[in-house]
Every structure is written in C-alpha cells, then in structure tokens.
Design a protein around this motif. Structure first.
Motif, PDB file in Angstrom:
ATOM      1  N   GLU A 152       0.818  -1.206   0.000  1.00 11.85           N
ATOM      2  CA  GLU A 152       0.000   0.000   0.000  1.00 11.85           C
ATOM      3  C   GLU A 152       0.853   1.257   0.000  1.00 11.85           C
ATOM      4  N   ARG A 153       0.437   2.203  -0.802  1.00  9.00           N
ATOM      5  CA  ARG A 153       1.038   3.529  -0.809  1.00  9.00           C
ATOM      6  C   ARG A 153       0.071   4.524  -0.170  1.00  9.00           C
ATOM      7  N   LEU A 154       0.613   5.653   0.256  1.00 12.67           N
ATOM      8  CA  LEU A 154      -0.205   6.773   0.710  1.00 12.67           C
ATOM      9  C   LEU A 154       0.275   7.992  -0.066  1.00 12.67           C
ATOM     10  N   ASN A 155      -0.398   8.272  -1.162  1.00 11.55           N
ATOM     11  CA  ASN A 155       0.055   9.296  -2.098  1.00 11.55           C
ATOM     12  C   ASN A 155      -0.429  10.685  -1.690  1.00 11.55           C
ATOM     13  N   LEU A 156       0.533  11.578  -1.506  1.00 12.52           N
ATOM     14  CA  LEU A 156       0.245  12.982  -1.221  1.00 12.52           C
ATOM     15  C   LEU A 156       0.471  13.759  -2.513  1.00 12.52           C
ATOM     16  N   THR A 157      -0.568  14.428  -2.990  1.00 10.79           N
ATOM     17  CA  THR A 157      -0.498  15.137  -4.270  1.00 10.79           C
ATOM     18  C   THR A 157      -0.860  16.601  -4.075  1.00 10.79           C
ATOM     19  N   THR A 158      -0.006  17.477  -4.569  1.00 12.51           N
ATOM     20  CA  THR A 158      -0.330  18.900  -4.522  1.00 12.51           C
ATOM     21  C   THR A 158      -1.183  19.250  -5.734  1.00 12.51           C
ATOM     22  N   ILE A 159      -2.367  19.807  -5.485  1.00 12.02           N
ATOM     23  CA  ILE A 159      -3.248  20.181  -6.590  1.00 12.02           C
ATOM     24  C   ILE A 159      -3.262  21.695  -6.818  1.00 12.02           C
ATOM     25  N   ARG A 160      -2.708  22.437  -5.852  1.00 13.13           N
ATOM     26  CA  ARG A 160      -2.536  23.874  -6.063  1.00 13.13           C
ATOM     27  C   ARG A 160      -1.497  24.406  -5.087  1.00 13.13           C
ATOM     28  N   SER A 161      -0.611  25.249  -5.598  1.00 11.93           N
ATOM     29  CA  SER A 161       0.377  25.938  -4.768  1.00 11.93           C
ATOM     30  C   SER A 161       0.286  27.430  -5.045  1.00 11.93           C
ATOM     31  N   VAL A 162       0.307  28.214  -3.989  1.00  6.15           N
ATOM     32  CA  VAL A 162       0.224  29.668  -4.119  1.00  6.15           C
ATOM     33  C   VAL A 162       1.452  30.275  -3.451  1.00  6.15           C
ATOM     34  N   ALA A 163       2.258  31.001  -4.221  1.00  3.24           N
ATOM     35  CA  ALA A 163       3.444  31.656  -3.671  1.00  3.24           C
ATOM     36  C   ALA A 163       3.013  32.830  -2.793  1.00  3.24           C
ATOM     37  N   LEU A 164       3.494  32.849  -1.561  1.00  3.17           N
ATOM     38  CA  LEU A 164       3.160  33.930  -0.632  1.00  3.17           C
ATOM     39  C   LEU A 164       4.265  34.975  -0.551  1.00  3.17           C
ATOM     40  N   GLY A 165       5.469  34.622  -1.021  1.00  5.88           N
ATOM     41  CA  GLY A 165       6.528  35.612  -1.109  1.00  5.88           C
ATOM     42  C   GLY A 165       7.657  35.405  -0.119  1.00  5.88           C
ATOM     43  N   ASP A 166       8.651  36.268  -0.258  1.00  6.35           N
ATOM     44  CA  ASP A 166       9.858  36.214   0.558  1.00  6.35           C
ATOM     45  C   ASP A 166       9.575  36.755   1.958  1.00  6.35           C
ATOM     46  N   ARG A 167       9.938  35.963   2.957  1.00  9.96           N
ATOM     47  CA  ARG A 167       9.796  36.339   4.363  1.00  9.96           C
ATOM     48  C   ARG A 167       8.373  36.799   4.695  1.00  9.96           C
ATOM     49  N   TRP A 168       7.425  36.047   4.135  1.00 11.18           N
ATOM     50  CA  TRP A 168       6.002  36.326   4.395  1.00 11.18           C
ATOM     51  C   TRP A 168       5.692  36.174   5.875  1.00 11.18           C
ATOM     52  N   ASN A 169       4.737  36.949   6.319  1.00  7.58           N
ATOM     53  CA  ASN A 169       4.252  36.817   7.690  1.00  7.58           C
ATOM     54  C   ASN A 169       2.744  37.019   7.680  1.00  7.58           C
ATOM     55  N   GLY A 170       2.027  36.176   8.410  1.00  7.39           N
ATOM     56  CA  GLY A 170       0.583  36.319   8.429  1.00  7.39           C
ATOM     57  C   GLY A 170      -0.103  35.149   9.094  1.00  7.39           C
ATOM     58  N   GLU A 171      -1.389  35.010   8.806  1.00 15.63           N
ATOM     59  CA  GLU A 171      -2.204  33.964   9.402  1.00 15.63           C
ATOM     60  C   GLU A 171      -2.998  33.250   8.311  1.00 15.63           C
ATOM     61  N   VAL A 172      -3.252  31.963   8.537  1.00 17.35           N
ATOM     62  CA  VAL A 172      -4.053  31.168   7.605  1.00 17.35           C
ATOM     63  C   VAL A 172      -5.085  30.392   8.412  1.00 17.35           C
ATOM     64  N   ARG A 173      -6.321  30.408   7.938  1.00 20.00           N
ATOM     65  CA  ARG A 173      -7.364  29.626   8.598  1.00 20.00           C
ATOM     66  C   ARG A 173      -8.273  29.007   7.545  1.00 20.00           C
ATOM     67  N   ILE A 174      -8.951  27.944   7.948  1.00 27.51           N
ATOM     68  CA  ILE A 174      -9.868  27.230   7.063  1.00 27.51           C
ATOM     69  C   ILE A 174     -11.291  27.580   7.447  1.00 27.51           C
ATOM     70  N   ASP A 175     -12.096  27.897   6.438  1.00 27.36           N
ATOM     71  CA  ASP A 175     -13.508  28.200   6.641  1.00 27.36           C
ATOM     72  C   ASP A 175     -14.314  27.322   5.685  1.00 27.36           C
ATOM     73  N   GLY A 176     -14.684  26.130   6.144  1.00 23.21           N
ATOM     74  CA  GLY A 176     -15.388  25.188   5.272  1.00 23.21           C
ATOM     75  C   GLY A 176     -14.467  24.668   4.190  1.00 23.21           C
ATOM     76  N   ASN A 177     -14.743  25.044   2.942  1.00 23.86           N
ATOM     77  CA  ASN A 177     -13.884  24.674   1.817  1.00 23.86           C
ATOM     78  C   ASN A 177     -13.069  25.861   1.310  1.00 23.86           C
ATOM     79  N   ALA A 178     -13.010  26.906   2.103  1.00 19.49           N
ATOM     80  CA  ALA A 178     -12.236  28.089   1.734  1.00 19.49           C
ATOM     81  C   ALA A 178     -11.031  28.233   2.657  1.00 19.49           C
ATOM     82  N   VAL A 179      -9.953  28.790   2.103  1.00 22.26           N
ATOM     83  CA  VAL A 179      -8.741  29.067   2.873  1.00 22.26           C
ATOM     84  C   VAL A 179      -8.554  30.582   2.897  1.00 22.26           C
ATOM     85  N   VAL A 180      -8.540  31.150   4.086  1.00 21.56           N
ATOM     86  CA  VAL A 180      -8.405  32.598   4.246  1.00 21.56           C
ATOM     87  C   VAL A 180      -6.965  32.905   4.648  1.00 21.56           C
ATOM     88  N   VAL A 181      -6.280  33.681   3.809  1.00 20.73           N
ATOM     89  CA  VAL A 181      -4.880  34.035   4.040  1.00 20.73           C
ATOM     90  C   VAL A 181      -4.806  35.523   4.363  1.00 20.73           C
TER      91      VAL A 181
END
Length: 205
Positions: A152-181
């Motif tokens: 058995e394998r456990l495949n981790l697949t990235t389906i989207r990547s968003v660049a946040l930038g150099d030395r980013w600082n902030g907060e991320v939270r999940i709201d249902g199926n939305a990601v608030v950055v």
C-alpha cells in the motif's frame, strides 16, 4: 446444517478481511489529523522536491510523493526538528556545501471536502525565505514491490500551490472549503508588504 453455517461464516470472514483493510482508513485519518505517518512527522523535504526548492520553474514538476515510503526513508533521513507549530528539516546544499538548505511546514488542517492545507517555507541558504500555501489530496493506492508482492502507498499530491513571497508573515485559517490568508508582513522585491486578505477556494480539479 451446523457444518453449512460454519462454512458460510468462514467465507464471510475471509471476504470481509481484505475489504476492511483495503483503504487503510487509520493511516489516512492520522495524516489528516496530525500530518504524521505512524506517529512520525512527514519529512519537510518532500515539499522541497514537490516544487519549493525549484525556484527556476513556474510550476511543480514532481507533484505526488508516497509519504508512507518517504517517512523514515534514507532519502529523507536528515534530522527533523519541531519549533512550535512548525516542522523543519535541514541539509547541506548540494551546490555549495557551505550553505544550508532548510524546508519547513506548518500544518493548518483539513477542509470540509477532505483537502489538506499547509504553509511551507524554503531557504536555499541565502537571505531569502520563500513561503507557499499548498492544497493537497491524500489517497491510498496499491502497487507491486520489486518481488511482485502487493503493498500500500499513501500518495500525497499537490493540486494547487500559491506563492506567498519572501519572508512572508501572516495567518491562515480554514472556513469550510475556503482558505483565508491574512498577510501582515513580508519583503517582496525588497519592499515592505502592505497588509491584505485573500480567500482561496480549496477544490478538486
């Protein structure tokens, strides 16, 4: 009659065994809950190989890794350290042994539609520390090893990547199926970044 019932019960047990273990729900549940495999953190350097360390290309080339095989492997054997909510891994840069690469991640959690959300950071040893948001799927799969035995394998697949930038600082939270950055700081191209908020829908393609 008793013999027939016993044989029928034995057949039911035999058939039920593979079905119960086919999807390895415990492994999937563990990954979704704590981003660990068998109690060990997923090696951060898998994200280096899944695009964080490739700053020359606009998109990821390696998009899927078997984290069940990667966790505890020789390929990702560099020491892993926890720093609060962050999990980090360092190694000497292959191009310059005088530099130290560092990949780290913070697991945010899972969306309502079972997508995994992480923030990662990558440094090649210079002053830049590049942050990304990853939206991933985790799926069990079956394959054959070198001897032809199924495993058995456990495949981790990235389906989207968003660049946040150099030395980013902030907060991320999940709201249902939305990601608030929520970005509170960072240094894109040497200029201080203004605070901002963006919402990203976490959806399967």
């Amino acid at each position: 009659m008793r013999l027939q019932f016993t044989l029928l019960l034995a057949c039911c047990v035999t058939l039920a065994g593979p079905i119960a273990g086919a999807g390895s729900p415990g492994t999937i549940d563990e990954l979704r809950q704590s981003f660990t495999v068998g109690g060990e953190p997923v090696p951060p350097n898998v994200f280096r190989d899944m695009g964080d360390g490739d700053l020359a290309d606009s998109g990821s080339i390696i998009v899927t890794i078997d984290v069940k095989a990667a966790t505890g492997s020789n390929l990702y054997a560099d020491p892993i350290k926890r720093n609060g909510a962050w999990v980090a891994q360092r190694r000497a840069s292959p191009g310059d042994k005088g530099l130290t690469e560092e990949e780290a991640y913070r697991y945010i959690g899972v969306t309502a539609n079972k997508l995994l959300i992480l923030i990662t950071s990558y440094s090649g040893g210079g002053s830049g520390v590049f942050y990304s948001l990853h939206i991933l799927t985790a799926e069990p799969a079956r394959a054959f090893d070198g001897e032809g035995k199924p495993y058995e394998r456990l495949n981790l697949t990235t389906i989207r990547s968003v660049a946040l930038g150099d030395r980013w600082n902030g907060e991320v939270r999940i709201d249902g199926n939305a990601v608030v950055v929520k970005t509170t700081g960072g240094i894109p191209a040497g200029h201080a970044r203004k605070p901002s908020t963006m919402t990203i829908e976490a959806e399967r393609p």
